[in-house]
Design a protein around this motif. Structure first.
Motif, PDB file in Angstrom:
ATOM      1  N   GLU A 241       0.849  -1.196   0.000  1.00  0.00           N
ATOM      2  CA  GLU A 241       0.000   0.000   0.000  1.00  0.00           C
ATOM      3  C   GLU A 241       0.878   1.238   0.000  1.00  0.00           C
ATOM      4  OE1 GLU A 241      -2.315   2.523  -0.577  1.00  0.00           O
ATOM      5  OE2 GLU A 241      -3.513   0.731  -0.298  1.00  0.00           O
TER       6      GLU A 241
ATOM      7  N   HIS B 153       0.450   4.863   1.867  1.00  0.00           N
ATOM      8  CA  HIS B 153       0.798   5.154   3.258  1.00  0.00           C
ATOM      9  C   HIS B 153       2.236   5.649   3.429  1.00  0.00           C
ATOM     10  CE1 HIS B 153      -3.034   3.727   4.654  1.00  0.00           C
ATOM     11  NE2 HIS B 153      -2.883   2.664   3.892  1.00  0.00           N
TER      12      HIS B 153
ATOM     13  N   ARG C  92       5.003   8.081   3.876  1.00  0.00           N
ATOM     14  CA  ARG C  92       5.002   9.486   4.316  1.00  0.00           C
ATOM     15  C   ARG C  92       5.974  10.268   3.446  1.00  0.00           C
ATOM     16  NH1 ARG C  92       2.961  11.403   8.873  1.00  0.00           N
ATOM     17  NH2 ARG C  92       3.186   9.456  10.002  1.00  0.00           N
TER      18      ARG C  92
ATOM     19  N   LYS D 209      -2.921   9.414   8.272  1.00  0.00           N
ATOM     20  CA  LYS D 209      -1.472   9.612   8.270  1.00  0.00           C
ATOM     21  C   LYS D 209      -1.140  10.909   7.539  1.00  0.00           C
ATOM     22  CE  LYS D 209       2.766   6.984   7.628  1.00  0.00           C
ATOM     23  NZ  LYS D 209       3.312   5.703   7.173  1.00  0.00           N
TER      24      LYS D 209
ATOM     25  N   SER E  10       1.088  11.871   4.002  1.00  0.00           N
ATOM     26  CA  SER E  10       1.268  10.632   3.239  1.00  0.00           C
ATOM     27  C   SER E  10       1.021  10.853   1.746  1.00  0.00           C
ATOM     28  CB  SER E  10       0.312   9.556   3.756  1.00  0.00           C
ATOM     29  OG  SER E  10      -1.035   9.915   3.488  1.00  0.00           O
TER      30      SER E  10
ATOM     31  N   GLU F 274      -1.021   9.203  -0.113  1.00  0.00           N
ATOM     32  CA  GLU F 274      -2.472   9.245  -0.261  1.00  0.00           C
ATOM     33  C   GLU F 274      -3.027  10.602   0.164  1.00  0.00           C
ATOM     34  OE1 GLU F 274      -6.351   7.419  -0.909  1.00  0.00           O
ATOM     35  OE2 GLU F 274      -4.392   6.523  -1.234  1.00  0.00           O
TER      36      GLU F 274
END
Length: 163
Positions: free
Chosen positions: A4, A7, A9, A20, A23, A25
């Motif tokens: 993934e 996630h 950073r 988060k 990140s 995302e």
């Protein structure tokens, strides 16, 4: 949760994706872009600079990636800058993947599939500046062809037991 990449950073502070902050995302999803827009609009409003597509701080919670895209498509400088910033973060994140995995192709859905024209220039510029040149040169980045239908296909596949 293996693989993934959303996630990862990219910065110690920034929009949050799945809780988060900073990140991949967070910076590069539709929801993250809306968070980034809220930050940039609030900065403008605090300086007394009006933002046509979000006139007051009370309107910040209604801002979406589409709101910003529509304003950018209409030539709004702030909206264009927000998409450029998102594209730069996208380029940084992709550079990590390109350097690490050396892929020939990366397919991106969601906001990239919807707003490729707004994101691609900054993404490509940053990717070329951040990734190993030989790896970046060989990697094509394309929008997902299923676009907004991906959720429908995933649901049908699950229902049919084809997962």
């Amino acid at each position: 949760l293996a693989g993934e990449c959303g996630h990862i950073r990219l910065a110690p502070f920034g929009p949050a994706g799945f809780g988060k902050a900073g990140s991949f995302e967070g910076f590069c999803s539709g929801g993250g872009l809306a968070q980034l827009a809220a930050i940039r609009v609030r900065e403008q409003l605090q300086r007394g600079i009006p933002v046509e597509w979000c006139p007051t701080a009370a309107d910040l919670c209604a801002v979406t990636a589409k709101t910003v895209a529509d304003a950018a498509d209409g030539g709004d400088d702030l909206a264009i800058a927000i998409y450029r910033e998102c594209g730069e973060w996208l380029g940084r994140g992709l550079a990590v993947l390109v350097d690490l995995l050396n892929p020939e192709l990366i397919v991106i859905g969601s906001i990239f599939a919807r707003s490729e024209a707004l994101l691609r220039p900054a993404m490509e510029e940053t990717l070329r500046g951040e990734a190993l040149p030989a790896a970046a040169e060989r990697c094509r980045i394309v929008p997902a062809q299923l676009g907004e239908k991906i959720g429908d296909y995933a649901a049908l596949s699950l229902a049919m037991g084809e997962y």
